[in-house]
Design a protein around this motif. Structure first.
Motif, PDB file in Angstrom:
ATOM      1  N   GLY A 108       9.538  44.301  37.267  1.00  0.00           N
ATOM      2  CA  GLY A 108      10.823  44.866  36.398  1.00  0.00           C
ATOM      3  C   GLY A 108      12.081  45.289  37.043  1.00  0.00           C
ATOM      4  O   GLY A 108      13.168  45.329  36.524  1.00  0.00           O
ATOM      5  N   LEU A 127       7.275  36.857  29.588  1.00  0.00           N
ATOM      6  CA  LEU A 127       6.959  37.450  28.407  1.00  0.00           C
ATOM      7  C   LEU A 127       6.180  36.436  27.645  1.00  0.00           C
ATOM      8  O   LEU A 127       5.272  36.884  26.638  1.00  0.00           O
ATOM      9  N   LEU A 171       7.615  44.066  31.116  1.00  0.00           N
ATOM     10  CA  LEU A 171       8.610  44.492  29.970  1.00  0.00           C
ATOM     11  C   LEU A 171       8.843  45.849  29.980  1.00  0.00           C
ATOM     12  O   LEU A 171      10.032  46.310  30.033  1.00  0.00           O
ATOM     13  N   ARG A 174      10.872  46.924  33.149  1.00  0.00           N
ATOM     14  CA  ARG A 174      12.423  46.394  33.129  1.00  0.00           C
ATOM     15  C   ARG A 174      13.466  47.329  32.113  1.00  0.00           C
ATOM     16  O   ARG A 174      14.311  47.405  32.648  1.00  0.00           O
ATOM     17  N   ASN A 175      12.767  47.714  31.063  1.00  0.00           N
ATOM     18  CA  ASN A 175      13.345  48.386  30.146  1.00  0.00           C
ATOM     19  C   ASN A 175      13.801  49.655  30.744  1.00  0.00           C
ATOM     20  O   ASN A 175      14.868  50.358  30.530  1.00  0.00           O
TER      21      ASN A 175
END
Length: 292
Positions: A108, A127, A171, A174-175
């Motif tokens: 990430g 993903l 995910l 990364r966010n």
């Protein structure tokens, strides 16, 4: 001759809202929440009281009634049957959760802050693993693990939970790193720090809320897994979910109290994790959902 102008009188203040009684909308909201809590807790109530009932008392006709004679024998029998598999679940879940969280954190960070050609394609391919139905890949996975001689049981399940946990952990991190101010990363670059040094000294300490979210998520998924356990382990070397299934479908089927006690014992670790870390879990989700 001077003319005096009289200032207009201030408008009277609005009367305070009447007290005594909640607004109807608020009251209906509370009633809806209370109804949801009751619906959720009904199975928990039946589960707990049945775990204290003897063989003749635990029946569908007396599912809602309190035990006639409270007994702790069910708990001791369930513990003796599940204790080895609970320890194996710990051996599976702890390393799988930590390793997948660390790999997801590194992925990430790189995908959010250190852009490289094809980064979006790599992120999309990672993903893609979230949308693969597990049932469709069981046979290829089995053949692959047999080809590389990975032992069944704990080693196989640790490897599988790490691999299949990387997409969701990537995910989430990364966010999360997207919400970190760019100035922190840019200042470390200006000071001469490389990617690894920036990650260890800047990004990793800031990612603690994200780690809480990922650890709870991965711990729960790995602990409650049953599909991988059926394919890649046996009752002799499998996790607690497999042992609980054998306990419920074995010779003790007539004694529902033992099965219910075993279900409570198997669910206690995830319940404790949520109780202890729920505040940080919600805070991490909210913080990671805000883009900087």
């Amino acid at each position: 001759m001077s003319t005096s102008v009289t200032a207009p009188a201030p408008a009277p203040a609005a009367p305070p809202p009447p007290r005594g009684g909640l607004p109807w909308a608020h009251l209906l909201r509370l009633l809806a929440i209370l109804f949801g809590v009751v619906v959720v807790l009904i199975p928990v109530y039946v589960l707990l009281i049945t775990s204290f009932k003897g063989p003749g008392d635990a029946s569908s006709a007396r599912a809602w009634a309190l035990p006639q004679d409270w007994t702790f024998t069910n708990w001791s029998v369930a513990w003796e049957a599940l204790a080895p598999s609970i320890w194996r679940s710990v051996q599976i879940v702890v390393p799988a959760t930590i390793i997948s969280a660390m790999l997801g954190c590194m992925n990430g960070f790189v995908l959010s802050r250190w852009r490289f050609p094809g980064a979006d394609l790599v992120f999309t391919l990672i993903l893609f693993g979230m949308f693969l139905p597990y049932q469709a890949v069981m046979i290829p996975l089995m053949q692959m693990l047999l080809a590389v001689n990975v032992p069944s049981g704990v080693p196989s399940l640790v490897l599988l939970h790490v691999v299949f946990g990387i997409p969701i952990t990537t995910l989430i991190f990364r966010n999360y790193f997207e919400s970190v101010p760019h100035e922190l990363i840019e200042s470390s670059k200006m000071d001469g720090a490389g990617m690894l040094r920036t990650f260890w000294h800047i990004a990793l300490p800031l990612a603690i809320p994200g780690f809480v979210v990922v650890l709870i998520w991965q711990f729960t998924n790995a602990w409650n897994d049953f599909l991988f356990a059926v394919f890649f382990s046996s009752p002799a070397n499998g996790p607690v979910t497999l042992a609980l299934n054998n306990l419920a479908n074995g010779a003790l089927l007539a004694n529902y109290g033992v099965s219910m006690a075993g279900a409570v014992l198997a669910s206690l670790p995830t319940l404790l994790v949520y109780i202890l870390l729920s505040k940080y879990f919600l805070a991490g989700l909210m913080q990671g959902s805000v883009k900087g």
